[in-house]
Design a protein around this motif. Structure first.
Motif, short mmCIF file in Angstrom:
data_model
loop_
_atom_site.label_atom_id
_atom_site.label_comp_id
_atom_site.label_asym_id
_atom_site.label_seq_id
_atom_site.Cartn_x
_atom_site.Cartn_y
_atom_site.Cartn_z
N TYR A 29 0.83 -1.26 0.36
CA TYR A 29 -0.09 -0.03 -0.16
C TYR A 29 0.91 1.24 0.05
N GLU A 30 0.26 2.36 -0.26
CA GLU A 30 1.03 3.59 -0.24
C GLU A 30 0.04 4.79 -0.07
N VAL A 31 0.24 5.56 0.97
CA VAL A 31 -0.65 6.85 1.28
C VAL A 31 0.37 7.91 1.15
N MET A 32 -0.11 8.88 0.26
CA MET A 32 0.74 9.98 -0.35
C MET A 32 -0.20 11.28 -0.04
N GLY A 33 0.52 12.39 0.34
CA GLY A 33 -0.16 13.62 0.21
C GLY A 33 0.67 14.63 -0.33
N PHE A 34 -0.01 15.52 -1.10
CA PHE A 34 0.54 16.47 -2.18
C PHE A 34 0.04 17.93 -1.80
N TYR A 35 0.97 18.80 -2.23
CA TYR A 35 0.63 20.30 -2.28
C TYR A 35 1.39 20.74 -3.51
N ASN A 36 0.66 21.69 -4.30
CA ASN A 36 1.27 22.09 -5.63
C ASN A 36 1.12 23.66 -5.37
N ASP A 37 2.01 24.55 -5.18
CA ASP A 37 1.51 25.83 -4.92
C ASP A 37 1.43 26.70 -6.07
N GLU A 38 1.30 26.23 -7.19
CA GLU A 38 0.87 26.94 -8.45
C GLU A 38 -0.46 27.68 -8.48
N THR A 39 -0.50 28.76 -8.75
CA THR A 39 -2.00 29.62 -8.77
C THR A 39 -2.88 28.75 -9.74
N GLN A 40 -3.99 28.47 -9.21
CA GLN A 40 -4.96 27.66 -10.01
C GLN A 40 -5.86 28.61 -10.64
N THR A 41 -6.06 28.40 -11.98
CA THR A 41 -6.97 29.35 -12.83
C THR A 41 -8.28 28.40 -13.04
N ASN A 42 -9.36 29.14 -12.42
CA ASN A 42 -10.79 28.32 -12.87
C ASN A 42 -10.97 28.14 -14.28
N PRO A 43 -11.18 27.02 -14.47
CA PRO A 43 -11.44 26.32 -15.84
C PRO A 43 -12.67 27.24 -16.38
N TYR A 44 -13.63 27.77 -15.53
CA TYR A 44 -15.03 28.30 -16.23
C TYR A 44 -15.09 29.74 -15.79
N TYR A 45 -15.29 30.00 -14.36
CA TYR A 45 -15.72 31.38 -13.92
C TYR A 45 -14.70 32.58 -13.96
N THR A 46 -15.37 33.59 -14.42
CA THR A 46 -14.33 34.92 -14.13
C THR A 46 -14.71 35.41 -12.76
N PHE A 78 -8.35 18.27 -3.10
CA PHE A 78 -9.11 19.08 -2.28
C PHE A 78 -9.65 20.43 -2.74
N ASN A 79 -9.30 20.97 -3.98
CA ASN A 79 -9.48 22.14 -4.51
C ASN A 79 -10.37 21.84 -5.71
N ASN A 80 -11.46 22.10 -5.78
CA ASN A 80 -12.31 21.58 -6.88
C ASN A 80 -12.44 22.34 -8.10
N GLU A 81 -11.78 23.39 -7.87
CA GLU A 81 -11.58 24.40 -9.10
C GLU A 81 -10.12 24.54 -9.49
N ASN A 82 -9.56 23.68 -9.37
CA ASN A 82 -8.14 23.32 -10.10
C ASN A 82 -8.04 23.62 -11.33
N SER A 83 -6.89 24.22 -11.78
CA SER A 83 -6.89 24.52 -13.47
C SER A 83 -7.01 23.48 -14.18
N LYS A 84 -6.66 22.20 -14.00
CA LYS A 84 -6.75 21.18 -14.84
C LYS A 84 -8.01 20.39 -15.19
N GLY A 85 -9.07 20.85 -14.07
CA GLY A 85 -10.40 20.33 -14.15
C GLY A 85 -10.64 18.94 -13.79
N ILE A 86 -9.69 18.19 -13.14
CA ILE A 86 -10.05 16.61 -12.67
C ILE A 86 -10.24 16.87 -11.14
#
Length: 477
Positions: free
Chosen positions: A276-293, A350-358
């Motif tokens: 098994y593997e349990v991993m946590g991650f954090y990416n500090d890139e500014t996230q651009t909302n795929p839809y909203y202004t 955990f951020n459901n408005e991440n730039s990549k949309g998944i």
């Protein structure tokens, strides 16, 4: 980058004996080698059959090994086709890749205990149809086809130091995070490609290496804790690995922080291995909302307003694999028994408005090892895959389709697929891995501004891998 395809995590991954250290051996039958004796231990495959043929250059290989040099030389041929998937069906892609490198044992070379230098370079001289990912278009099927616009790539150049009786490993330099974190549990490398790990987490697929630092400590021969930092570039296809920073790629550079706990065994450690593997991650890139202004409107139809942003994205990866049956009932010490394993893995943002949309992506399946007595080293699998898009991404795809002249985007938010795959060990150092897949709700995330609704259906492909260093007798792993 929605229009950028992800490189398949195959390059060097399916070489015989690819695994983490002896404590990181996967439950599929494999040889145990140190973490960097093979670049990219993301997928473990069965060991090659024993052979009396030591290779044409075995004498030279013995000399190199005695002097602390372990060469790496591989050739991989890949092919993918989408007869029934995407916005533009009946296309195919082929990619030819060579890797050249070596691991240098500094204790043998200069008397430095625990020190090693790892180097590997990749060349992709022959690529047919770079547009395959956009044609297949979906988060699952489209990301399987490699996108390699640059011919030459530095894939690994690190210094590693082992301490405390080799329990502690410190490593820094240019590398890919997927060599060490979120190691997939599936049977075939093709089925382990994850757009979420590579884009949302920012691990970037091989061959794309970037600055990194890693620390791992073995609590036991089975249990490891690990943490690491990687520089990530969201325009990774346009880098060559030698850049000091973003270079002229035009991408946004960010920092990715990873930490995991992993437990791995094989048939030499347990009768019914478990990993098994349990991993946590954090990416500090500014996230651009795929839809909203910032005004709450669609960025597709309101291009004059600034797009809504947020700071960073975090989440978790969970994976597990367990042998549940073996024909001998565990009564023997057979290192390669007839057996059945089950596995599952998932990555959740955990951020459901991440730039990549998944929002989340994963797979689960069953692996059958040593099915036929005449083919004891082959393995077969049935695999279920999915990718769930964020609400913002789903709205963006719908508006982009309409803005391009489409009559209405009719694809659901969750793409699913079922595949069958196999690893055929043809001889020492030669592995053939075909697959066939059927997908539902295949989306257009890799080609959003298409007026065509993407089709769901069949795709297939295959990889033929030659571990040339083993075949020639140059490598001792």
């Amino acid at each position: 980058m929605k229009k950028t395809l992800l490189l398949l995590s195959i390059l060097g991954l399916i070489s015989n004996g690819q695994a983490m250290a002896q404590d990181e051996v996967a439950t599929n039958q494999i040889e145990a080698v140190t973490p960097n004796e093979r670049i990219g231990p993301q997928v473990q495959v069965p060991q090659s059959p024993a052979s009396d043929d030591q290779g044409l250059f075995s004498a030279q290989g013995d000399w190199l090994n005695t002097h602390g040099i372990n060469p790496h030389l591989t050739f991989t041929q890949m092919y993918f086709a989408n007869p029934g998937v995407g916005v533009n069906t009946n296309n195919s892609e082929s990619v030819s890749i060579f890797t050249v490198g070596a691991a240098f044992d500094l204790e043998k070379l200069i008397g430095l205990p625990g020190g090693a230098i790892h180097y590997e370079h990749l060349f992709a001289p022959w690529v047919h149809n770079l547009n395959y990912g956009g044609q297949s278009s979906s988060a699952v099927v489209g990301t399987l086809g490699p996108y390699v616009p640059q011919t030459s790539h530095l894939t690994l150049f690190t210094y590693e130091q082992k301490l405390l009786d080799n329990k502690l490993a410190l490593e820094a330099g240019k590398s890919n995070a997927g060599n060490y974190f979120a190691l997939p549990m599936c049977n075939s490398p093709t089925m382990c490609v994850s757009a979420m790990l590579q884009n949302v987490v920012g691990m970037n697929p091989p061959p794309y290496a970037n600055w990194s630092a890693r620390m791992a400590y073995d609590l036991s021969p089975k249990l490891r804790v690990q943490t690491g930092w990687w520089r990530s570039n969201d325009a990774f296809p346009f880098t060559d690995g030698w850049e000091a920073n973003a270079g002229d790629s035009g991408g946004q550079v960010s920092n990715v922080y990873l930490a995991n706990v992993s437990y791995r065994t094989d048939f030499s450690m347990e009768k019914y291995p478990f990993s098994y593997e349990v991993m946590g991650f954090y990416n500090d890139e500014t996230q651009t909302n795929p839809y909203y202004t910032i005004n709450g409107t669609s960025k597709v139809f309101n291009s004059s307003s600034l797009v809504k942003t947020s700071s960073g994205v975090s989440g978790t990866y969970l994976g597990a694999k367990k042998t549940i049956w073996r024909a001998d009932g565990g009564a023997t010490d057979n290192p390669n028994p007839k057996s059945i394993s089950v596995y599952a893995s998932m990555t959740q943002a955990f951020n459901n408005e991440n730039s990549k949309g998944i929002d989340n992506q994963g797979n689960a399946g069953v692996i059958f090892n040593h099915v036929f007595e005449s083919r004891p080293f082959d393995s077969y699998a049935i695999n279920f895959l999915w990718a769930h898009l964020t609400d913002a991404e789903q709205k963006f795809l719908s508006d982009a389709h309409t803005a391009s002249g489409g009559t209405g985007y009719d694809v659901g938010q969750t793409e699913t697929a079922v595949s069958a795959d196999a690893n055929f060990i043809l001889r020492k150092g030669i592995i053939f891995s075909p697959f066939v897949m059927y997908s539902w709700n295949s989306n257009s995330i890799l080609n959003p501004y298409s007026a065509t609704n993407p089709e769901s259906g069949f795709s297939f492909g295959a990889t033929l891998h030659f571990q040339l260093d083993q075949i020639l007798g140059l490598s001792r792993n």
